[in-house]
Design a protein around this motif. Structure first.
Motif, short mmCIF file in Angstrom:
data_model
loop_
_atom_site.label_atom_id
_atom_site.label_comp_id
_atom_site.label_asym_id
_atom_site.label_seq_id
_atom_site.Cartn_x
_atom_site.Cartn_y
_atom_site.Cartn_z
N HIS A 85 0.86 -1.18 0.00
CA HIS A 85 0.00 0.00 0.00
C HIS A 85 0.90 1.23 0.00
O HIS A 85 1.96 1.23 0.63
CB HIS A 85 -0.91 0.03 1.22
N LEU A 114 0.97 5.52 0.51
CA LEU A 114 0.31 6.74 0.94
C LEU A 114 1.01 7.92 0.28
O LEU A 114 2.22 8.12 0.43
CB LEU A 114 0.39 6.90 2.46
N LEU A 174 -0.52 9.65 -7.03
CA LEU A 174 -1.28 8.43 -6.72
C LEU A 174 -1.74 7.74 -8.00
O LEU A 174 -1.70 6.51 -8.10
CB LEU A 174 -2.47 8.78 -5.83
N ARG A 197 -0.69 3.95 -9.25
CA ARG A 197 -1.65 2.94 -9.74
C ARG A 197 -1.27 2.45 -11.13
O ARG A 197 -1.45 1.27 -11.45
CB ARG A 197 -3.06 3.54 -9.74
N ASN A 239 -3.52 -0.15 -4.45
CA ASN A 239 -3.76 0.31 -3.08
C ASN A 239 -2.95 1.58 -2.83
O ASN A 239 -1.98 1.59 -2.06
CB ASN A 239 -3.39 -0.78 -2.08
N TRP A 294 -3.28 5.51 -1.63
CA TRP A 294 -4.21 6.27 -0.80
C TRP A 294 -3.67 7.66 -0.49
O TRP A 294 -2.47 7.89 -0.53
CB TRP A 294 -4.47 5.54 0.52
N ASN A 295 -4.60 8.55 -0.12
CA ASN A 295 -4.21 9.80 0.52
C ASN A 295 -4.66 9.77 1.97
O ASN A 295 -5.20 8.76 2.44
CB ASN A 295 -4.77 11.02 -0.24
N SER A 351 -8.34 8.82 2.48
CA SER A 351 -8.86 7.53 2.04
C SER A 351 -8.14 6.32 2.64
O SER A 351 -8.57 5.18 2.44
CB SER A 351 -8.77 7.43 0.50
N LEU A 352 -7.04 6.54 3.38
CA LEU A 352 -6.26 5.43 3.92
C LEU A 352 -7.14 4.55 4.81
O LEU A 352 -7.69 5.01 5.80
CB LEU A 352 -5.07 5.95 4.72
N PRO A 353 -7.25 3.27 4.48
CA PRO A 353 -8.11 2.39 5.29
C PRO A 353 -7.41 2.00 6.59
O PRO A 353 -6.18 2.06 6.72
CB PRO A 353 -8.31 1.17 4.38
#
Length: 336
Positions: A195, A197, A204, A208, A214, A216-217, A220-222
């Protein structure tokens, strides 16, 4: 010879300077390609810490990510180096102290650093003097672009090794610049779930495009259990956040450097039983980076947005993106 020189903050010129002559134990490399990184930008702006603590000063000849071909050797050097494509270590220890003798030459108290420290000239020039002990041969399967990406690749590989990843581990890489994306590539090659960040939508999207879905910013980071967090950013708050995010008993790795002190609460490190690892340089990771590039396990070339001539180096350092540049974070200078 022609060399790119920083004469003062934000003041540069391509100058005619004396060509180096190989001293005993040294070779002369005809530089073909060199990379520009964040450290070089800090020298250009005058912010690099070495300028303020006496380890560097203007006029400054930068460039520590390079490749080329050996054209001459000094006394005591194996003559078979002549004609070989090479890259090399940036960190040049004294080779005599205890740190150098046990493999820590990159933290030698008396080290010089190519294009960075104590007046050692850099690779944004037609010719570069390099000690033989720092040389690494490049196989034909590693082209010029990859050769000039060995140094950042070595940093990234050492960072992944510091995380001690196992196949299936979930790793969070903080930062979507060159080092962060190289870390992601080497971690993926280890079989980790990667992942990333980042901050900007462009960085980003580019991550991708390299297969890192995966990406994220902050918003949106899970929330996930992170087996390792590798900080490859220059953001002062992120070293502390890495400790907050990582699973207890796991590892954080610091390879990015902020321009101001980045504070970490050591109580949190202890209470979470976290192992924190610092990575200074590519030393110890260069051979592995070459092997990974040569085998096709890692292909760093999509990171290069453009390759420009020496007289356009100043614009790149100032943040310009030449016409026709790709979306990658890295710029290369073609010397010949």
């Amino acid at each position: 010879m022609k060399a790119f020189v920083i004469t003062a903050p934000r003041e540069t010129a391509v100058l005619d300077v004396d060509a180096p002559v190989a001293r005993p134990g040294e070779v002369i490399v005809d530089v073909a390609r060199a990379g520009v990184c964040g450290t070089d930008v800090e020298f250009y702006t005058g912010e690099m810490q070495y300028l303020h603590d006496g380890h560097a000063g203007f006029p400054m000849r930068i460039g520590h990510e390079w490749m080329g071909r050996v054209s001459a050797v000094g006394e005591g050097v194996d003559p078979s180096w002549v004609g070989r494509r090479v890259t090399g270590d940036t960190m040049l220890g004294c080779q005599r102290c205890d740190r150098c003798r046990d493999g820590r030459q990159h933290v030698c108290e008396f080290r010089t650093e190519i294009g960075i420290r104590d007046g050692r000239p850099g690779a944004l020039a037609e010719h570069l003097p390099v000690p033989e002990f720092a040389l690494l041969p490049l196989p034909d399967s590693v082209d010029d672009a990859m050769g000039a990406l060995v140094e950042p690749g070595g940093n990234a590989l050492r960072s992944v090794r510091g995380a001690q990843l196992r196949p299936g581990d979930r790793v969070l890489v903080l930062g979507a610049g060159t080092i962060g994306l190289l870390v992601a590539m080497f971690a993926r090659a280890e079989g980790a779930e990667v992942h990333v960040l980042g901050r900007s939508a462009r960085s980003l999207d580019f991550a991708r495009s390299l297969g890192f879905e995966n990406a994220w910013n902050d918003d949106s980071l899970p929330e996930r259990p992170w087996d390792a967090v590798i900080d490859a950013s220059n953001a002062a708050p992120l070293p502390a956040r890495a400790v907050d995010l990582v699973e207890p008993g796991k590892r954080v790795v610091y390879v990015g450097l902020a321009g101001t002190p980045s504070l970490v609460d050591s109580r949190m490190i202890a209470l979470k039983d976290v192992t924190a690892v610092g990575v200074l340089s590519a030393s110890g990771g260069l051979e592995g980076a070459i092997d990974a590039y040569a085998s096709g396990l890692v292909d760093p070339r999509p990171l290069v947005a453009a390759t420009v001539p020496l007289d356009q180096a100043a614009g790149v350092l100032a943040g310009e993106r030449p016409a026709g540049s790709g979306d990658g974070p890295k710029f290369h200078i073609a010397i010949r």
